[in-house]
Every structure is written in C-alpha cells, then in structure tokens.
Design a protein around this motif. Sequence first.
Motif, PDB file in Angstrom:
ATOM      1  N   LEU A   3       0.846  -1.189   0.000  1.00  0.00           N
ATOM      2  CA  LEU A   3       0.000   0.000   0.000  1.00  0.00           C
ATOM      3  C   LEU A   3       0.879   1.235   0.000  1.00  0.00           C
ATOM      4  O   LEU A   3       1.920   1.254   0.651  1.00  0.00           O
ATOM      5  N   ASN A   4       0.454   2.224  -0.719  1.00  0.00           N
ATOM      6  CA  ASN A   4       1.176   3.496  -0.698  1.00  0.00           C
ATOM      7  C   ASN A   4       0.323   4.547  -0.018  1.00  0.00           C
ATOM      8  O   ASN A   4      -0.891   4.542  -0.142  1.00  0.00           O
ATOM      9  N   THR A   5       0.978   5.435   0.681  1.00  0.00           N
ATOM     10  CA  THR A   5       0.268   6.551   1.291  1.00  0.00           C
ATOM     11  C   THR A   5       1.182   7.757   1.242  1.00  0.00           C
ATOM     12  O   THR A   5       2.396   7.626   1.341  1.00  0.00           O
ATOM     13  N   LYS A   6       0.592   8.933   1.059  1.00  0.00           N
ATOM     14  CA  LYS A   6       1.472  10.083   0.857  1.00  0.00           C
ATOM     15  C   LYS A   6       1.433  11.099   1.994  1.00  0.00           C
ATOM     16  O   LYS A   6       0.473  11.167   2.761  1.00  0.00           O
ATOM     17  N   ILE A   7       2.485  11.884   2.040  1.00  0.00           N
ATOM     18  CA  ILE A   7       2.542  13.009   2.974  1.00  0.00           C
ATOM     19  C   ILE A   7       2.883  14.248   2.146  1.00  0.00           C
ATOM     20  O   ILE A   7       3.385  14.136   1.037  1.00  0.00           O
ATOM     21  N   THR A   8       2.602  15.402   2.725  1.00  0.00           N
ATOM     22  CA  THR A   8       2.934  16.651   2.045  1.00  0.00           C
ATOM     23  C   THR A   8       4.006  17.376   2.843  1.00  0.00           C
ATOM     24  O   THR A   8       3.821  17.681   4.021  1.00  0.00           O
ATOM     25  N   VAL A   9       5.143  17.611   2.206  1.00  0.00           N
ATOM     26  CA  VAL A   9       6.244  18.333   2.847  1.00  0.00           C
ATOM     27  C   VAL A   9       6.072  19.822   2.564  1.00  0.00           C
ATOM     28  O   VAL A   9       5.859  20.226   1.419  1.00  0.00           O
ATOM     29  N   LYS A  10       6.115  20.601   3.643  1.00  0.00           N
ATOM     30  CA  LYS A  10       5.933  22.055   3.520  1.00  0.00           C
ATOM     31  C   LYS A  10       7.273  22.783   3.427  1.00  0.00           C
ATOM     32  O   LYS A  10       8.306  22.249   3.806  1.00  0.00           O
ATOM     33  N   TYR A  11       7.216  24.019   3.030  1.00  0.00           N
ATOM     34  CA  TYR A  11       8.412  24.858   2.928  1.00  0.00           C
ATOM     35  C   TYR A  11       8.894  25.249   4.327  1.00  0.00           C
ATOM     36  O   TYR A  11       8.098  25.473   5.231  1.00  0.00           O
ATOM     37  N   LYS A  12      10.180  25.334   4.516  1.00  0.00           N
ATOM     38  CA  LYS A  12      10.733  25.888   5.755  1.00  0.00           C
ATOM     39  C   LYS A  12      11.909  26.786   5.396  1.00  0.00           C
ATOM     40  O   LYS A  12      12.770  26.413   4.600  1.00  0.00           O
ATOM     41  N   LYS A  13      11.917  27.947   6.024  1.00  0.00           N
ATOM     42  CA  LYS A  13      12.989  28.894   5.739  1.00  0.00           C
ATOM     43  C   LYS A  13      14.194  28.570   6.622  1.00  0.00           C
ATOM     44  O   LYS A  13      14.036  28.373   7.836  1.00  0.00           O
ATOM     45  N   TYR A  14      15.353  28.511   6.027  1.00  0.00           N
ATOM     46  CA  TYR A  14      16.583  28.320   6.791  1.00  0.00           C
ATOM     47  C   TYR A  14      17.478  29.537   6.591  1.00  0.00           C
ATOM     48  O   TYR A  14      17.733  29.940   5.457  1.00  0.00           O
ATOM     49  N   ASP A  15      17.920  30.104   7.686  1.00  0.00           N
ATOM     50  CA  ASP A  15      18.713  31.330   7.617  1.00  0.00           C
ATOM     51  C   ASP A  15      20.171  31.074   7.251  1.00  0.00           C
ATOM     52  O   ASP A  15      20.634  29.941   7.254  1.00  0.00           O
ATOM     53  N   GLU A  16      20.856  32.163   7.027  1.00  0.00           N
ATOM     54  CA  GLU A  16      22.292  32.088   6.730  1.00  0.00           C
ATOM     55  C   GLU A  16      23.105  32.245   8.007  1.00  0.00           C
ATOM     56  O   GLU A  16      22.644  32.868   8.961  1.00  0.00           O
ATOM     57  N   GLN A  17      24.303  31.718   7.969  1.00  0.00           N
ATOM     58  CA  GLN A  17      25.239  31.906   9.069  1.00  0.00           C
ATOM     59  C   GLN A  17      26.616  32.185   8.475  1.00  0.00           C
ATOM     60  O   GLN A  17      27.061  31.464   7.570  1.00  0.00           O
ATOM     61  N   HIS A  18      27.252  33.228   8.959  1.00  0.00           N
ATOM     62  CA  HIS A  18      28.578  33.616   8.451  1.00  0.00           C
ATOM     63  C   HIS A  18      29.610  33.406   9.558  1.00  0.00           C
ATOM     64  O   HIS A  18      29.449  33.931  10.657  1.00  0.00           O
ATOM     65  N   LEU A  19      30.622  32.626   9.233  1.00  0.00           N
ATOM     66  CA  LEU A  19      31.635  32.291  10.235  1.00  0.00           C
ATOM     67  C   LEU A  19      33.029  32.580   9.704  1.00  0.00           C
ATOM     68  O   LEU A  19      33.286  32.443   8.509  1.00  0.00           O
ATOM     69  N   THR A  20      33.899  32.972  10.628  1.00  0.00           N
ATOM     70  CA  THR A  20      35.288  33.217  10.237  1.00  0.00           C
ATOM     71  C   THR A  20      36.155  32.111  10.828  1.00  0.00           C
ATOM     72  O   THR A  20      36.136  31.875  12.036  1.00  0.00           O
ATOM     73  N   ILE A  21      36.857  31.425   9.948  1.00  0.00           N
ATOM     74  CA  ILE A  21      37.729  30.322  10.372  1.00  0.00           C
ATOM     75  C   ILE A  21      39.178  30.777  10.195  1.00  0.00           C
ATOM     76  O   ILE A  21      39.579  31.164   9.093  1.00  0.00           O
TER      77      ILE A  21
END
Length: 290
Positions: free
Chosen positions: A85-103
């Motif tokens: 049997l197959n059953t589906k789900i709906t994946v929603k949008y999610k915002k992911y922010d930026e991160q700036h790092l100094t190495i």
Amino acid sequence: MALTLGLLLLSTPSARALPEQALVPGGIALLQLPEYKQGTEVFFKNRRIAVFPHDNTWYAMAGIGLSTKPGDYEFSIRRADGLSLNTKITVKYKKYDEQHLTIKNKRKVNPNKADSKRIAAESKRKKKAKKLFTETAPRVDFIWPVTGRISSIFGLRRFFNEQERRPHSGLDIAAPEGTPIKAAADGTVIDAGDFFFSGNMIYIDHGQGIVSLYAHLNKIDVKPGDVVKQGEIIGKVGQTGRVTGPHLHFAVIANQTLIDPVFMLPRNGNKDREIHRDTNENAQSKDDTQ
Ligand SMILES: [Zn+2]
C-alpha cells in the motif's frame, strides 16, 4: 484491490520518547501502522525506513532530507504476504537562515591537495556509515548527549570566510572542553576516528538506518564494534576539525538522510536553553563547526 491496512497519518505525537513529526525539509515523517504484521517493510523515497513499536502501536519513521522540495511524497508499505500500500505526505516549505563564520585556519575552508585526498577518503567512510541498515530493533528514544547553549541550529546556510559551503547538518551544543559526551541511545559504534572537517568523530548505529554522530571531540573513548548503552560516556567535548570554539556537533541520520536532531531529543532535556523547533530565528551563533 481492497486493502485493510487502515493507515493513519500522525499530526501531533505527544508521548515522550517518540520522535516529533515535522513535515518540512530536515524534519521527520511518522506513520502509524495499526495493523502491523511481522515482516512488514516500509520505504520512503525508495529507501527502507525504521519501524518500531511505541505504546502498543507500530510506527514507521522517515527522515526528510534538507534538500527536499515542498510537495507530496509517498510511503510504500510492503507486507511479508505480498500486500502493499502506498500513502502520501505533504512536505511544507521551511525557511533556513544564513550563518557567516570566520575560520582562522584557512586550510579548513580551502584545503590543499593533500587535504583533498584525505577528505575524499573520509567521505567514503562517511557515506558507508550513512548507508548502514542493520535489522536491529531501532532505538529512537534519544537523550541529550551534552547539555548547554545551542550555538548553531540545524540547516543554516553556511558561509565560511564568506564562501558558501554545505548547510549545517547537525546541532551545535557549546560546552567546556573535556565535558563528557553521552551516547544518545543504545547502539553499536560503527566508526570512530580523526576526520579533516569533523575532527575526532564517532558514529553509533541505533538500528534500521538510525545513526547518531558526534564530532569535534577532544577524546574518543570507544572503538568500532563497541556496544554502548544510552547515557554511557563515549568521549569528551573538544575543538578538533573545523571549529571556532569547543562544542559538540551532534547529528542524526535516518534512511541515509541527515535530519534536525531536535526532533529526536526531549523538549525539556536541556535546561540551559529552550529549543525553537518551529522557527530558525534564534540562530545567532558565534562558535561553530562543520
Ligand atoms: Zn556543527
């Protein structure tokens, strides 16, 4: 064909020790299997996923990759008797922010030729750990491996020295160097060693494709093949690899997919900071990692 599996999609699992459902990239999809029969295998995006009992009900759990586009995706439930049997789900949008790092160590951002060779070899080891699927009954009742301030959340788009690299694939928990690290759940150590970006790192198999990963350790106290109990000390917090300070980079893999570890961790298990599961607004990290 008449099918009687009677599947239910979960929206708000509330019981403790059950991973939290979040139908977003980097999240978890849970499927209740009310008429589960021994031998049933469940697949998500053609990969077999973990199946386990909780409170007398069987569940299947799928990791949703960070690069997953919003839309409908199918679970495929295949019983030993051939019924499927197959059953589906709906994946929603999610915002992911930026991160700036100094190495400071520039080679950790722009590796030289010898480094690149090493990275390629390590990448094979990482893939192997990620792809592992053992038939062991999975453990999904995780505890916090270390407690402390969350210095970087999962999914941030990463810029090292202003160069874009892969998004953050785990959760960074800041803790003093030498803080003992606990195994998040019972399992078997599948790899442990020194990696170019991750520093000293341990992979633990928790069964059926559920794997936890601990990076930047000062010291590793286990070796491949070791069977560990939940809460057992497996190493110490450090700052090895690509880091700006001591912390634990904790990551979780399900069906070969890195997922946001907060959905596997108890909400009240880390008193130093409330976890924001629904937004990424609180990513103000300075220290970090790979
Ligand atoms: Zn990290």
